[in-house]
Design a protein around this motif. Sequence first.
Motif, mmCIF file in Angstrom:
data_model
loop_
_atom_site.group_PDB
_atom_site.id
_atom_site.type_symbol
_atom_site.label_atom_id
_atom_site.label_comp_id
_atom_site.label_asym_id
_atom_site.label_seq_id
_atom_site.Cartn_x
_atom_site.Cartn_y
_atom_site.Cartn_z
ATOM 1 N N ALA A 56 -1.583 -0.036 -2.162
ATOM 2 C CA ALA A 56 -1.548 -1.478 -1.932
ATOM 3 C C ALA A 56 -1.949 -1.818 -0.496
ATOM 4 C CB ALA A 56 -0.149 -2.014 -2.211
ATOM 5 N N ALA A 57 -2.396 -3.037 -0.304
ATOM 6 C CA ALA A 57 -2.721 -3.518 1.038
ATOM 7 C C ALA A 57 -1.438 -3.640 1.848
ATOM 8 C CB ALA A 57 -3.425 -4.863 0.946
ATOM 9 N N THR A 58 -1.511 -3.302 3.114
ATOM 10 C CA THR A 58 -0.345 -3.368 3.994
ATOM 11 C C THR A 58 -0.768 -3.921 5.351
ATOM 12 O OG1 THR A 58 -0.679 -1.118 4.820
ATOM 13 C CG2 THR A 58 0.767 -1.367 2.926
ATOM 14 N N THR A 59 0.217 -4.168 6.179
ATOM 15 C CA THR A 59 -0.077 -4.546 7.555
ATOM 16 C C THR A 59 0.355 -3.389 8.448
ATOM 17 O OG1 THR A 59 2.062 -5.617 7.784
ATOM 18 C CG2 THR A 59 0.213 -7.015 7.173
ATOM 19 N N GLY A 60 -0.387 -3.196 9.514
ATOM 20 C CA GLY A 60 -0.072 -2.133 10.462
ATOM 21 C C GLY A 60 -0.238 -2.646 11.875
ATOM 22 N N ARG A 61 -0.087 -1.751 12.831
ATOM 23 C CA ARG A 61 -0.234 -2.127 14.226
ATOM 24 C C ARG A 61 -1.242 -1.201 14.904
ATOM 25 N NH1 ARG A 61 2.881 -5.927 16.236
ATOM 26 N NH2 ARG A 61 4.837 -6.395 15.219
ATOM 27 N N ASN A 62 -2.078 -1.791 15.713
ATOM 28 C CA ASN A 62 -2.985 -1.015 16.538
ATOM 29 C C ASN A 62 -2.130 -0.375 17.632
ATOM 30 O OD1 ASN A 62 -4.759 -0.102 18.514
ATOM 31 N ND2 ASN A 62 -6.234 -1.729 18.108
ATOM 32 N N PRO A 63 -2.061 0.956 17.687
ATOM 33 C CA PRO A 63 -1.170 1.586 18.661
ATOM 34 C C PRO A 63 -1.586 1.336 20.115
ATOM 35 C CG PRO A 63 -2.453 3.247 17.495
ATOM 36 C CD PRO A 63 -2.746 1.925 16.855
ATOM 37 N N ARG A 64 -2.849 1.057 20.334
ATOM 38 C CA ARG A 64 -3.323 0.839 21.689
ATOM 39 C C ARG A 64 -2.948 -0.537 22.212
ATOM 40 N NH1 ARG A 64 -9.262 2.668 22.544
ATOM 41 N NH2 ARG A 64 -8.214 4.626 22.187
ATOM 42 N N THR A 65 -3.105 -1.572 21.345
ATOM 43 C CA THR A 65 -2.874 -2.946 21.798
ATOM 44 C C THR A 65 -1.590 -3.560 21.248
ATOM 45 O OG1 THR A 65 -4.104 -3.898 19.957
ATOM 46 C CG2 THR A 65 -5.357 -3.341 21.938
ATOM 47 N N PRO A 72 -6.584 -2.815 4.169
ATOM 48 C CA PRO A 72 -6.931 -3.236 2.804
ATOM 49 C C PRO A 72 -6.441 -2.252 1.742
ATOM 50 C CG PRO A 72 -8.863 -2.376 3.921
ATOM 51 C CD PRO A 72 -7.754 -2.404 4.936
ATOM 52 N N ALA A 73 -6.324 -2.747 0.521
ATOM 53 C CA ALA A 73 -5.966 -1.893 -0.604
ATOM 54 C C ALA A 73 -7.110 -0.909 -0.843
ATOM 55 C CB ALA A 73 -5.729 -2.738 -1.853
ATOM 56 N N ARG A 74 -6.778 0.258 -1.362
ATOM 57 C CA ARG A 74 -7.807 1.254 -1.638
ATOM 58 C C ARG A 74 -7.320 2.271 -2.650
ATOM 59 N NH1 ARG A 74 -8.307 4.964 3.663
ATOM 60 N NH2 ARG A 74 -8.964 6.507 2.174
ATOM 61 N N LYS A 75 -8.243 3.047 -3.143
ATOM 62 C CA LYS A 75 -7.917 4.130 -4.057
ATOM 63 C C LYS A 75 -7.868 5.418 -3.262
ATOM 64 C CE LYS A 75 -10.304 2.053 -7.969
ATOM 65 N NZ LYS A 75 -11.422 2.205 -8.901
ATOM 66 N N VAL A 76 -6.926 6.299 -3.614
ATOM 67 C CA VAL A 76 -6.805 7.586 -2.936
ATOM 68 C C VAL A 76 -6.735 8.707 -3.964
ATOM 69 C CG1 VAL A 76 -5.718 6.710 -0.838
ATOM 70 C CG2 VAL A 76 -4.301 7.334 -2.762
ATOM 71 N N ALA A 77 -7.338 9.832 -3.618
ATOM 72 C CA ALA A 77 -7.290 11.007 -4.483
ATOM 73 C C ALA A 77 -5.942 11.698 -4.289
ATOM 74 C CB ALA A 77 -8.425 11.959 -4.141
ATOM 75 N N LYS A 78 -5.371 12.170 -5.392
ATOM 76 C CA LYS A 78 -4.076 12.855 -5.343
ATOM 77 C C LYS A 78 -4.181 14.159 -6.113
ATOM 78 C CE LYS A 78 -1.290 9.370 -3.863
ATOM 79 N NZ LYS A 78 0.038 9.131 -3.499
ATOM 80 N N PHE A 79 -3.345 15.115 -5.757
ATOM 81 C CA PHE A 79 -3.249 16.368 -6.486
ATOM 82 C C PHE A 79 -1.779 16.644 -6.757
ATOM 83 C CE2 PHE A 79 -2.554 20.979 -6.593
ATOM 84 C CZ PHE A 79 -3.340 21.291 -7.688
ATOM 85 N N LYS A 80 -1.467 16.933 -8.011
ATOM 86 C CA LYS A 80 -0.097 17.284 -8.386
ATOM 87 C C LYS A 80 -0.131 18.716 -8.916
ATOM 88 C CE LYS A 80 3.715 16.099 -11.384
ATOM 89 N NZ LYS A 80 4.162 15.344 -12.542
ATOM 90 N N PRO A 81 0.531 19.645 -8.232
ATOM 91 C CA PRO A 81 0.481 21.036 -8.679
ATOM 92 C C PRO A 81 1.167 21.229 -10.021
ATOM 93 C CG PRO A 81 2.026 20.791 -6.863
ATOM 94 C CD PRO A 81 1.345 19.469 -7.045
#
Length: 90
Positions: A56-65, A72-81
Motif C-alpha cells: 500500500a501507499a505510505t508516507t515517509g520522511r526524507n532522512p536528510r531534510t 506510492p503503492a507498488r507490487k513486490v516479489a515475495k518468496f515463501k520457503p
Amino acid sequence: MNKNELIASIAAATGLTKTDSAKALDAFINSVAKALKDGKEVRLVGFGTFGVSKRAATTGRNPRTGETIKIPARKVAKFKPGKALQDSVN
C-alpha cells in the motif's frame, strides 16, 4: 553463494558444461520473472513459492531534510520457503 558459484555447482551436480548450466539458470530466472510480471505465482513443491503482493501507499520522511514524502503503492516479489527447504535449513 553468487551466480557464478551457483552455475559451477549446477554444472558439477548435473554433468552439464558451465555454459549450459548458465543458460539453464538464466532460463529459470527469466521464466520466474515473466510469470511474476504476468501476475502468476510459481510453486516448486518442497522448495517454495514465488509470488507477487501489493504494498500500500505510505508516507515517509526524507532522512536528510526531515520532509514528509509520499511513497506510492507498488507490487513486490515475495518468496515463501516450502516445508522441505525450511526443515533442511533447521
